[in-house]
Design an enzyme around this catalytic site. Structure first.
Site, PDB file in Angstrom:
ATOM      1  N   GLU A  95       0.846  -1.200   0.000  1.00 40.68           N
ATOM      2  CA  GLU A  95       0.000   0.000   0.000  1.00 40.68           C
ATOM      3  C   GLU A  95       0.882   1.250   0.000  1.00 40.68           C
ATOM      4  O   GLU A  95       2.028   1.216   0.443  1.00 40.68           O
ATOM      5  CB  GLU A  95      -0.902  -0.083   1.252  1.00 40.68           C
ATOM      6  CG  GLU A  95      -1.796   1.087   1.529  1.00 40.68           C
ATOM      7  CD  GLU A  95      -2.868   1.337   0.494  1.00 40.68           C
ATOM      8  OE1 GLU A  95      -2.503   1.538  -0.679  1.00 40.68           O
ATOM      9  OE2 GLU A  95      -4.058   1.402   0.863  1.00 40.68           O
ATOM     10  N   ASP A  96       0.344   2.344  -0.515  1.00 39.33           N
ATOM     11  CA  ASP A  96       1.101   3.597  -0.513  1.00 39.33           C
ATOM     12  C   ASP A  96       1.078   4.278   0.854  1.00 39.33           C
ATOM     13  O   ASP A  96       2.104   4.692   1.371  1.00 39.33           O
ATOM     14  CB  ASP A  96       0.581   4.557  -1.606  1.00 39.33           C
ATOM     15  CG  ASP A  96      -0.933   4.796  -1.527  1.00 39.33           C
ATOM     16  OD1 ASP A  96      -1.620   4.125  -0.722  1.00 39.33           O
ATOM     17  OD2 ASP A  96      -1.441   5.641  -2.287  1.00 39.33           O
ATOM     18  N   ASP A  99      -3.999   5.729   6.426  1.00 44.10           N
ATOM     19  CA  ASP A  99      -4.494   6.944   7.060  1.00 44.10           C
ATOM     20  C   ASP A  99      -5.414   6.519   8.216  1.00 44.10           C
ATOM     21  O   ASP A  99      -4.942   6.174   9.283  1.00 44.10           O
ATOM     22  CB  ASP A  99      -5.203   7.748   5.962  1.00 44.10           C
ATOM     23  CG  ASP A  99      -5.646   9.125   6.380  1.00 44.10           C
ATOM     24  OD1 ASP A  99      -4.983   9.735   7.217  1.00 44.10           O
ATOM     25  OD2 ASP A  99      -6.667   9.612   5.858  1.00 44.10           O
ATOM     26  N   PHE A 148      -1.257  16.272   4.218  1.00 37.52           N
ATOM     27  CA  PHE A 148      -1.655  15.610   2.975  1.00 37.52           C
ATOM     28  C   PHE A 148      -0.462  15.645   2.027  1.00 37.52           C
ATOM     29  O   PHE A 148       0.060  16.713   1.708  1.00 37.52           O
ATOM     30  CB  PHE A 148      -2.876  16.290   2.359  1.00 37.52           C
ATOM     31  CG  PHE A 148      -3.531  15.405   1.348  1.00 37.52           C
ATOM     32  CD1 PHE A 148      -4.467  14.443   1.749  1.00 37.52           C
ATOM     33  CD2 PHE A 148      -3.199  15.493   0.000  1.00 37.52           C
ATOM     34  CE1 PHE A 148      -5.053  13.595   0.819  1.00 37.52           C
ATOM     35  CE2 PHE A 148      -3.782  14.647  -0.929  1.00 37.52           C
ATOM     36  CZ  PHE A 148      -4.717  13.704  -0.517  1.00 37.52           C
ATOM     37  N   ARG A 161       0.786  12.353  -9.192  1.00 32.05           N
ATOM     38  CA  ARG A 161       1.301  10.999  -8.945  1.00 32.05           C
ATOM     39  C   ARG A 161       2.692  10.823  -9.536  1.00 32.05           C
ATOM     40  O   ARG A 161       3.479  10.017  -9.084  1.00 32.05           O
ATOM     41  CB  ARG A 161       0.383   9.947  -9.579  1.00 32.05           C
ATOM     42  CG  ARG A 161      -0.994   9.862  -8.948  1.00 32.05           C
ATOM     43  CD  ARG A 161      -1.706   8.625  -9.457  1.00 32.05           C
ATOM     44  NE  ARG A 161      -3.134   8.625  -9.168  1.00 32.05           N
ATOM     45  CZ  ARG A 161      -3.684   8.199  -8.034  1.00 32.05           C
ATOM     46  NH1 ARG A 161      -2.922   7.750  -7.059  1.00 32.05           N
ATOM     47  NH2 ARG A 161      -4.986   8.215  -7.872  1.00 32.05           N
TER      48      ARG A 161
HETATM   49  P1  IMP Z   1      -7.630   5.094   4.830  1.00 30.11           P
HETATM   50  O1  IMP Z   1      -8.718   4.125   4.505  1.00 30.11           O
HETATM   51  O2  IMP Z   1      -8.169   6.302   5.553  1.00 30.11           O
HETATM   52  O3  IMP Z   1      -6.465   4.488   5.565  1.00 30.11           O
HETATM   53  O4  IMP Z   1      -7.186   5.706   3.459  1.00 30.11           O
HETATM   54  C1  IMP Z   1      -6.095   5.308   2.773  1.00 30.11           C
HETATM   55  C2  IMP Z   1      -6.148   5.879   1.382  1.00 30.11           C
HETATM   56  O5  IMP Z   1      -6.436   7.278   1.392  1.00 30.11           O
HETATM   57  C3  IMP Z   1      -4.783   5.758   0.751  1.00 30.11           C
HETATM   58  O6  IMP Z   1      -4.635   4.526   0.092  1.00 30.11           O
HETATM   59  C4  IMP Z   1      -4.757   6.948  -0.178  1.00 30.11           C
HETATM   60  O7  IMP Z   1      -5.354   6.602  -1.404  1.00 30.11           O
HETATM   61  C5  IMP Z   1      -5.606   7.994   0.507  1.00 30.11           C
HETATM   62  N1  IMP Z   1      -4.781   8.951   1.272  1.00 30.11           N
HETATM   63  C6  IMP Z   1      -4.707   9.097   2.611  1.00 30.11           C
HETATM   64  N2  IMP Z   1      -3.867  10.070   2.960  1.00 30.11           N
HETATM   65  C7  IMP Z   1      -3.342  10.558   1.804  1.00 30.11           C
HETATM   66  C8  IMP Z   1      -2.378  11.589   1.505  1.00 30.11           C
HETATM   67  O8  IMP Z   1      -1.791  12.269   2.364  1.00 30.11           O
HETATM   68  N3  IMP Z   1      -2.125  11.782   0.182  1.00 30.11           N
HETATM   69  C9  IMP Z   1      -2.721  11.068  -0.815  1.00 30.11           C
HETATM   70  N4  IMP Z   1      -3.616  10.093  -0.574  1.00 30.11           N
HETATM   71  C10 IMP Z   1      -3.936   9.844   0.730  1.00 30.11           C
HETATM   72 MG    MG Z   2      -4.077   3.785  -1.695  1.00 28.00          MG
END
Ligand code: IMP
Ligand code: MG
Length: 173
Positions: A95-96, A99, A148, A161
Site C-alpha cells: 500500500e502507498d 491513514d 496531505f 502521482r
Molecule cells: P484510509 O482508509 O483512511 O487508511 O485511506 C487510505 C487511502 O487514502 C490511501 O490509500 C490513499 O489513497 C488515501 N490517502 C490518505 N492520505 C493521503 C495523503 O496524504 N495523500 C494522498 N492520498 C492519501
Molecule cells: Mg491507496
C-alpha cells in the site's frame, strides 16, 4: 499547491525501498510470495520494491477506493479483485499510505476469509495519528505527521502521482 521542497527526497525514498526489500527478502526465504499492489496509489512503490526483492514472487493487484461519508465511517469499493489463487500463497499487501486504516482493514478481512497461507502488510507511509481502525502493519517505510502528501504515486484529485519525490500538498485558499 505543492510545496517546492520535497518532504521526502528521491534519495530517501530509494534508500527506504532498499531497506524494506531487504527485510522482506529475508523474511520470505522459502515461501510462496504473492505481492499484491493496491492501486492506484501504490503503483510506483510496488514496481520499485518488487524489482529489489530477492526471492521469487508472483504479483497481482487490487483496485479499491474508499468513500468517507464523515470522519469516522468509510465505505470501501473493490473495482478489481485479486485473480490469483491465494490458498497456498504467502500474501503481502503493498500500500502507498495508511491513514484511518479503514481501507486496509476491509481488504485484510476480505483476504483472510479466502484463507491465504499467511498475510502481511507493507505500507510506504503511515499517518499513525489519524488511525481509526487498528490494522496490524508489518513493514512501514516512514511514519509521517498529519499532512496531505502527494507524489511517488500519491495523488490529489488524481494529479501529482508522477512527482518523483513526496511533497506536502496545501489547498490554495
Ligand atoms: P484510509 O482508509 O483512511 O487508511 O485511506 C487510505 C487511502 O487514502 C490511501 O490509500 C490513499 O489513497 C488515501 N490517502 C490518505 N492520505 C493521503 C495523503 O496524504 N495523500 C494522498 N492520498 C492519501
Ligand atoms: Mg491507496
Amino acid at each position: 499547491m505543492v510545496s517546492g521542497k520535497p518532504f521526502l527526497t528521491v534519495e530517501q525514498i530509494h534508500n527506504k525501498v532498499g531497506e524494506l526489500a531487504g527485510r522482506i527478502s529475508a523474511d520470505y526465504q522459502g515461501k510462496d510470495l504473492l505481492a499484491v499492489g493496491i492501486l492506484k496509489g501504490a503503483f510506483i512503490f510496488f514496481s520499485d520494491i518488487v524489482r529489489v526483492i530477492r526471492v521469487p514472487l508472483m504479483i497481482d493487484f487490487l483496485i479499491a477506493s474508499s468513500y468517507l461519508k464523515d470522519e469516522s465511517t468509510g465505505e470501501v469499493k473493490i473495482h478489481y479483485d485479486i485473480h490469483e489463487e491465494i490458498a497456498d500463497k504467502d500474501v503481502l499487501l503493498i500500500e502507498d499510505i495508511v491513514d484511518t486504516g479503514v481501507t486496509l482493514n476491509y481488504l485484510r478481512e476480505r483476504i483472510l476469509m479466502k484463507g491465504p497461507r499467511s498475510l502481511k502488510i507493507c505500507t510506504f507511509l503511515d499517518k499513525k495519528e489519524r488511525r481509526e481502525v487498528d490494522v496490524p502493519i508489518d513493514y512501514v517505510g516512514f511514519e509521517i505527521p498529519n499532512e496531505f502528501v502527494v507524489g511517488y504515486g500519491l495523488d490529489y484529485d488524481n494529479k501529482f502521482r508522477n512527482l518523483p519525490y513526496i511533497s506536502v500538498f496545501k489547498k490554495q485558499t
